[in-house]
Enzyme design. Structure first.
Site, PDB file in Angstrom:
ATOM      1  CG  HIS A  97      13.082  -9.704   8.364  1.00 52.13           C
ATOM      2  ND1 HIS A  97      14.407  -9.969   8.651  1.00 52.13           N
ATOM      3  CD2 HIS A  97      13.100  -8.773   7.375  1.00 52.13           C
ATOM      4  CE1 HIS A  97      15.186  -9.224   7.868  1.00 52.13           C
ATOM      5  NE2 HIS A  97      14.421  -8.495   7.095  1.00 52.13           N
ATOM      6  CG  ASP A 150      17.490 -26.679 -10.161  1.00 50.76           C
ATOM      7  OD1 ASP A 150      16.296 -27.055 -10.130  1.00 50.76           O
ATOM      8  OD2 ASP A 150      18.336 -27.173 -10.930  1.00 50.76           O
TER       9      ASP A 150
END
Length: 433
Positions: A159, A380
């Site tokens: 992060h 995808d």
């Protein structure tokens, strides 16, 4: 018991082309103490084609990862503390990101509901980074084949290097490279480092943090911290469609001005959570939530900036008022917390975290993060869009998630102390004041 996961392959994937060898400083926002952990996404895929060539898919994914690490080469580096103690930096020597391939006896249908316990899916990202400053790869990707022919893609980001928006931009580039929809030579949006823009020296004067309740400690009147640390947390997952959100909005019309879906839904979740926990009336409670500052600072951060470009909004009140007053009251608190964030507000946060290492307290706090707007549902990698999107582990932090094929729906994911979970679910699913 967790389902079995067997790791077949573990590799370091380096950039496919030479990248700069350098040390890059991270910003004051990147270096915050409370961001020194790994964002862990879990995407579930049901390939439409039978007999999917798994070996070809793995090779395509690894190749795409290698190519994506060229423009995002700091994600192939290693994060460490600066020797002068002034924050963090990333050493860029093309050390590589971790890639794992695994198999599991799980099926895609098991991810349609909340896990039985918060770490049930832990092994779907088997390389767990306990300390992001100890030299671990800042990016870990695990592709796991399920027993029904489906697959999961788990991705862990340090992060300190990027926020939700930045990590999602990387994932979508990675996916477009995997499916051939994008080429490195023709990037639609190039990633931008420019972490200096979020450092105090880029501002002209110092400001006060007196009106930043997110940084102020409050008294723990009920053993709040020990309860969340010691009691078993029960994961929950509840879907809100557009009709239910609109019903919540109707309840606020007489008490609050026009509100957004996020404002009313987060207020409803917070109110349900607090009521179920049965806290002392005078316990101070906070709802902390991320606010994108890319267009709130002056000048705006450039398109493609993938560092931590957010601050925490903070709604605060007593348990008594949150529980007893109407939904419009809580919604108004959230709305005003959002409206307070402007360029000066961000300047104050940057200066505070840089000079004193200020960090949010945990007492009485519910943290909320909106993953439903990141575009994770579009990732995808050659098996269609993910049918489920969520965190690897369900914890006490509340995450709003996208719902497959339902653009206006949101899934609310949070783990609640087991003694309060039934009441929390009842209140959350009830549309009342």
């Amino acid at each position: 018991m967790s389902s079995s996961v067997f790791v077949k392959e573990a590799d370091l994937i380096t950039p496919s082309e030479p990248t700069p060898i350098q040390i890059l400083p991270l910003s004051a926002l990147d270096s915050q103490l409370f961001l020194r952990f790994t964002i862990e996404y879990l995407l579930v895929y049901k390939p439409s084609r039978h007999g999917l060539d798994k070996a070809a898919t793995v090779n395509r994914v690894k190749s795409a990862l290698s190519r994506a690490l060229v423009p995002y080469y700091p994600l192939a580096g290693r994060v460490r503390a600066r020797t002068n103690g002034s924050g963090l930096e990333v050493v860029c020597r093309a050390q590589g990101a971790a890639f794992l391939q695994a198999v599991s006896d799980q099926t895609a249908s098991e991810f349609e509901t909340a896990p039985r316990h918060k770490t049930q899916w832990r092994k779907l990202l088997s390389l767990q980074v306990a300390d992001v400053l100890k030299g671990a790869p800042p990016l870990v990707v695990q592709l796991t084949w399920l027993s029904d022919g489906s697959a999961t893609l788990a991705v862990g980001f340090n992060h300190c290097l990027c926020d939700g928006i930045g990590s999602a931009e990387f994932l979508n580039l990675f996916a477009e490279l995997a499916t051939g929809k994008q080429k490195l030579t023709d990037l639609k949006s190039k990633p931008v480092w420019d972490r200096c823009l979020m450092d105090p020296k880029s501002y002209k004067y110092k400001s006060s943090t007196s009106h930043h309740p997110e940084f102020k400690k409050v008294a723990d009147l009920c053993g709040f911290i020990s309860r969340f640390n010691q009691e078993r947390l029960a994961p929950t997952s509840v879907i809100f469609d557009k009709r239910r959100v609109n019903e919540l909005k109707k309840l606020t019309y007489s008490q609050s001005s026009i509100c957004t879906s996020f404002e009313v839904l987060s207020a409803h979740i917070w109110k349900s959570w607090a009521t179920a926990l049965n806290l002392p009336p005078n316990q101070t409670l906070k709802l902390l939530f991320t606010i994108n500052i890319r267009n709130k600072v002056k000048p705006s951060l450039p398109s493609g900036y993938y560092g931590n470009g957010f601050v925490l909004g903070c709604a605060q009140t007593s348990a008594k008022d949150l529980v007893e007053k109407g939904l419009g009251y809580a919604t108004g608190l959230v709305k005003r917390a959002k409206e307070r964030v402007n360029d000066e507000y961000v300047r104050e946060v940057v200066e505070s975290v840089s000079s004193s290492g200020t960090s949010p307290d945990s007492v009485g706090v519910l943290i909320m993060s909106q993953w439903s707007r990141l575009g994770l549902e579009k990732v995808d990698i050659g098996m269609g869009r993910p049918v489920e999107v969520g965190p690897v582990c369900c914890d006490r932090y509340c995450i709003l998630l996208p719902v497959y094929d339902h653009k206006d729906s949101v899934k609310v994911n949070v783990a609640v102390p087991a003694t309060a979970v039934d009441k929390y679910l009842y209140l959350l699913k009830s549309i009342g004041t």
